[in-house]
Design a protein around this motif. Structure first.
Motif, short mmCIF file in Angstrom:
data_model
loop_
_atom_site.label_atom_id
_atom_site.label_comp_id
_atom_site.label_asym_id
_atom_site.label_seq_id
_atom_site.Cartn_x
_atom_site.Cartn_y
_atom_site.Cartn_z
N ARG A 282 -0.14 25.35 26.15
CA ARG A 282 -1.23 26.44 26.09
C ARG A 282 -2.78 25.82 25.98
N ILE A 283 -3.21 24.98 25.44
CA ILE A 283 -4.47 24.67 25.55
C ILE A 283 -4.85 23.90 26.88
N PHE A 284 -3.76 23.37 27.39
CA PHE A 284 -4.20 22.88 28.90
C PHE A 284 -4.57 23.97 29.87
N PHE A 285 -3.49 25.22 29.71
CA PHE A 285 -3.72 26.11 30.67
C PHE A 285 -4.74 27.19 30.34
N SER A 286 -5.02 27.29 29.02
CA SER A 286 -5.98 28.34 28.52
C SER A 286 -7.36 27.90 28.29
N ILE A 287 -7.39 26.86 28.19
CA ILE A 287 -8.94 26.26 27.63
C ILE A 287 -9.38 25.13 28.69
N LEU A 288 -8.81 24.21 29.09
CA LEU A 288 -8.90 23.07 29.83
C LEU A 288 -9.23 23.54 31.18
N ILE A 289 -8.17 24.15 31.83
CA ILE A 289 -8.32 24.63 33.03
C ILE A 289 -9.62 25.59 33.44
N PRO A 290 -9.54 26.52 32.74
CA PRO A 290 -10.89 27.56 32.82
C PRO A 290 -12.06 26.64 32.89
N SER A 291 -12.36 25.62 31.84
CA SER A 291 -13.52 25.13 31.78
C SER A 291 -13.88 23.95 32.91
N ILE A 292 -12.92 23.63 33.56
CA ILE A 292 -13.05 22.64 34.47
C ILE A 292 -12.82 23.45 36.08
N MET A 293 -12.94 24.63 35.90
CA MET A 293 -12.69 25.45 37.20
C MET A 293 -13.64 25.07 38.47
N GLY A 294 -14.95 24.68 37.85
CA GLY A 294 -15.96 24.48 38.83
C GLY A 294 -15.63 23.12 39.40
N THR A 295 -15.09 22.34 38.73
CA THR A 295 -14.79 21.07 39.34
C THR A 295 -13.75 21.26 40.27
N ILE A 296 -12.56 22.01 39.87
CA ILE A 296 -11.55 22.25 40.69
C ILE A 296 -11.85 22.90 41.98
N VAL A 297 -12.89 23.82 42.29
CA VAL A 297 -13.30 24.42 43.46
C VAL A 297 -13.97 23.25 44.34
N THR A 298 -14.77 22.46 43.48
CA THR A 298 -15.29 21.49 44.26
C THR A 298 -14.61 20.49 44.75
N VAL A 299 -13.48 19.83 44.12
CA VAL A 299 -12.68 19.01 44.79
C VAL A 299 -11.72 19.46 45.75
N SER A 300 -11.42 20.97 45.51
CA SER A 300 -10.58 21.53 46.63
C SER A 300 -11.41 21.52 48.10
N ALA A 301 -12.66 22.02 48.10
CA ALA A 301 -13.49 21.98 49.04
C ALA A 301 -13.72 20.72 49.76
N THR A 302 -13.82 19.59 48.80
CA THR A 302 -14.10 18.22 49.35
C THR A 302 -12.63 17.95 50.18
N VAL A 303 -11.50 18.14 49.52
CA VAL A 303 -10.31 17.64 50.10
C VAL A 303 -9.82 18.55 51.48
N ILE A 304 -10.31 19.80 51.15
CA ILE A 304 -10.04 20.66 52.49
C ILE A 304 -11.02 20.28 53.55
N ILE A 305 -12.08 19.86 53.43
CA ILE A 305 -12.99 19.30 54.69
C ILE A 305 -12.42 17.89 55.17
N PHE A 306 -11.81 17.24 54.05
CA PHE A 306 -11.39 15.76 54.55
C PHE A 306 -10.07 16.20 55.27
N THR A 307 -9.25 16.88 54.79
CA THR A 307 -7.94 17.31 55.85
C THR A 307 -8.34 17.94 57.01
N LEU A 308 -9.31 18.76 57.20
CA LEU A 308 -9.50 19.31 58.36
C LEU A 308 -10.06 18.42 59.49
N LYS A 309 -10.78 17.26 59.09
CA LYS A 309 -11.26 16.24 59.99
C LYS A 309 -10.26 15.21 60.17
N ILE A 310 -9.01 15.38 59.63
CA ILE A 310 -8.20 14.24 59.45
C ILE A 310 -7.85 13.81 60.86
N PHE A 311 -8.17 12.27 61.24
CA PHE A 311 -7.78 11.69 62.75
C PHE A 311 -6.91 10.47 62.77
#
Lengths: 372, 364
Positions: A282-311
């Protein structure tokens, strides 16, 4: 009488000062010209150098680092001779112009030039309008390419986030945090080509009558299965075996960012929740995840860019065969193997367009932070 | 409750799961590392994990079956009775031995084997010798035939990688630091707009730039030289460099800057005497980033160096080997390790700066 001597003294001092000033300006100018000539000549010297490799490299470091330093110094000196209202305008240019010039020449301008090339035919002679883009979005091989990139984004990003979050959470509670992190992090130091070799060895397949030396097939055979050519069969799911490689490499990155974000969550909030009897999940999903949401978005963006350019990974593992082509390998194939310059350029532009949302997001975030 | 208050998950569960994940992460690289030291014929005949101590069948005696035995009926050896096909697979006897028919039905032999612990695995540096050597190396094939062929000359590629990487790291640093200072502490028209361009270019795919730049390089006769790659990596690396250094330099305390300006120091002096020394950690972060990026780069080298011999870097040589020696795992594993040894050393010794750069580099 005494006044006059002072005047004369002042005059000669003033004269001496202005002479010194003039001399300094002259010296700076000469120095500047010499530095510019050295940089210019160094260009040809380095281009045509036959000297031992490391000597050339050493010379290049002095040429690049030292030459730039002198040029900055000279330009700055010259700007300081200018009247003060001009100084205000000139000195910032001295500071930022070289970097801007490089970035414009190597990234911004090429985007425009590639776009123009994408409107011409395969050898760049006839204007064909959007024909290349129609090819990009209708040809079956391009659609397979796009499908694969979607697989890369969906599976690559999702699993990188999940595994990064899992490791960060576990490591945060373990005594072996730094050791575990170093191990998970290590693949980030390896080249994609090297990682390709590592994983090709794991997927290696041999005739069923031979001993399997690839780890995956050895495991399958040990459990009574038949050895498989993992990266060639079961299209399009063979792509997943390539995607695993990037998850393996990028989890470390996700872990580092998540770990920093988790540590920044105030511990009294977590304690309070525990006192109130909230379970760990409960703590993980109700407190931890919402408070690091910004980082999750950042990491997703970076990984998506990385996979888009994969060569590299795809080129080394399959060369784009067996339905594993992605945008970046398709660009390479069309441009350098097929010599279809128009189509290759159009593919590069499509790749650019796909990263625009992330670009906009980055800019928004940056503006938000700057106005604070 | 078994769970303690401070750490609600049992510690054993946390550490256990973490250990399993770490093992999974480590095994791929471990396989490469171990294999690179194994003799060629062993790599081809057994998995690398067999270097771990394990029980294996060892032949203790061999015999030639009597020619008069009917090979199509069940036969008996060492107290085990079975058909020819079963013996081909291996038949275990009551006392834990194994009887195996080797070779064909008529002229084959019968081996009696028993399980013994494997000894120490054999270690060789021959693979490294073969990939590093530039001259001809003699290769012994399975059948004992000797063949001479050219070595992979990875030592040459290693030097090329160093020659490409060092200037490509040094050149952009100073330029980026000047620009970052300009954006952070100077006021000039268009400052915000130009910096926004830098941030936007952070994620631009290189593919967009390769062809126009290559066209110019061909005109300037630059393709196939180190210089082409240094300049390209400088251009491609600058947005990140400026961004990272801007984040750091703009957060330096304003009081220090203002005090220096009041003392009459010029921007140049402040930058050179104050900002540059204070920014060492950020400069180090970027230097590691750029080092790993350039050393591990394949695409830029592939396009601008192409197939010019004598200039090729490690990633290119390794990728070529994957194409030309796809199943020579003794060469690929050793070559792979040669290509990753330096970044691994740098990475582990300077991990602190790298992590700091990662967290600072993301637009939060």
């Amino acid at each position: 009488m005494s006044d006059r001597t002072t005047d004369a003294d002042a005059l000669s001092a003033e004269l001496a000062r202005s002479r010194r000033r003039r001399n300094r300006a002259l010296l700076t100018l000469i120095g500047g010209i010499l530095a510019a000539v050295a940089l210019f000549e160094g260009f040809f010297l380095l281009r045509d150098s036959q000297a031992p490799k490391l000597v050339t490299a050493l010379f290049a470091m002095v040429w690049g680092g030292g030459g730039m330093a002198i040029l900055y110094l000279v330009a700055n000196q010259l700007a300081e001779f200018a009247p003060s209202e001009w100084q205000k305008r000139l000195i910032p240019i001295v500071f930022v112009a070289p970097a801007i010039a490089f970035v414009v020449y190597f990234l911004a301008l090429p985007a425009v030039r590639t776009f123009i090339a994408s409107l011409y035919d395969r050898d760049g002679t006839n204007f064909v309008g959007l024909a290349n883009y129609i090819t990009v979005f209708t040809e079956p091989f391009m659609l397979v390419t796009f499908r694969n990139n979607v697989l890369w984004i969906v599976f690559g990003a999702t699993f990188t986030i999940i595994s990064g979050l899992l490791v960060a959470t576990l490591a945060d509670r373990s005594r072996f945090e730094s050791l575990a992190k170093a191990i998970i992090f290590m693949p980030m130091a390896i080249s994609l080509v090297g990682a390709g070799v590592i994983w090709k060895f794991i997927y290696a397949v041999r005739d069923p009558s031979d001993v399997q030396i690839g780890l995956l097939n050895a495991i399958v055979v040990a459990f009574g299965g038949e050895p498989q050519a993992w990266i060639a069969q079961l299209q399009p799911w063979n792509n997943l075996f390539l995607i695993v490689i990037v998850i393996w490499m990028q989890t470390g990155y996700a872990m580092v960012l998540f770990s920093a974000a988790i540590k920044a969550v105030p511990s009294d909030i977590l304690e309070a929740a525990r006192v109130d009897g909230a379970g760990e999940f409960r703590i993980f999903f109700s407190i931890l995840i919402p408070s690091i949401m910004g980082t999750i978005v950042t990491v997703s963006a970076t990984v998506i860019i990385f996979t888009l350019k994969i060569f590299d990974v795809v080129l080394v593992m399959t060369g784009g065969q067996y339905g594993t082509d992605v945008i970046a390998t398709q660009f390479y194939n069309q441009y350098f193997t097929n010599r279809n310059f128009g189509l290759g350029s159009a593919i590069a532009i499509v790749l650019l367009i796909t990263v625009i949302p992330v670009m906009v997001y980055n800019l928004r975030q940056f503006n938000k932070r700057e106005t604070l | 409750m078994a769970m303690s208050k401070g750490n609600p998950f049992p510690r054993a569960f946390v550490n256990g799961t973490l250990a399993v994940i770490c093992l999974i992460w480590l095994i791929p690289t471990l396989g490469l590392f171990v294999s690179s030291f194994r003799p060629r014929d062993e790599i081809m005949s057994s998995g690398w994990w067999t270097v771990l101590p394990h029980k294996q069948w060892v032949t203790v005696s061999e015999m030639k079956p009597d020619a008069t035995i009917d090979r199509n009926a069940p036969m008996t050896f060492e107290g085990a009775t079975a058909t020819f096909e079963q013996f081909r697979q291996g038949v275990e006897t009551a006392d834990g031995k194994r009887v195996v028919w080797i070779g064909n039905k008529r002229a084959g032999t019968v081996q009696v084997q028993q399980q013994e612990w494997s000894g120490l695995p054999s270690v060789t540096l021959q693979n490294y010798h073969d990939v590093l050597a530039g001259k001809d190396v003699t290769i012994q094939s399975d059948t004992g035939e000797e063949a001479v062929r050219k070595g992979e000359d990875m030592s040459d590629a290693f030097i090329n990688s160093i020659a490409v990487t060092l200037p490509a790291v040094i050149i952009p640093i100073l330029m980026a630091a000047f620009a970052a200072y300009g954006f952070a502490w100077m006021r000039f028209p268009g400052r915000k707009l130009v910096f926004a361009l830098m941030v936007a270019l952070l994620v631009v795919p290189l593919q967009i730039a390769l062809v126009p730049v290559l066209t110019d390089y061909v005109h300037l006769r630059l393709n196939g030289t180190y210089l082409s790659v240094w300049l390209a990596h400088t251009g491609f690396g600058l947005p990140l460099a400026v961004f990272l250094l801007y984040n750091y330099i703009s957060s330096l305390p304003r009081e220090i800057m203002e005090a220096a300006i009041v003392d009459g120091a010029s921007h140049f002096k402040i930058f050179w005497r104050l900002v540059l020394p204070l920014s060492t950690p950020a400069l180090a972060s970027f230097a590691i980033f750029q080092f790993l990026w350039v050393w591990n780069d394949y695409l830029v080298a592939l396009i601008f160096i192409g197939n010019v011999p004598g200039v090729q870097v490690l990633t290119m040589r390794l990728a070529d080997m994957v194409g030309s020696r796809g199943s020579d795992w003794h060469l690929l594993t050793a070559g792979g390790f040669v290509s990753m040894i330096l970044p691994l050393v740098i990475f582990f010794s300077l991990q602190r700066y790298f992590v700091r750069g990662l967290t600072a580099g993301s637009v939060k």
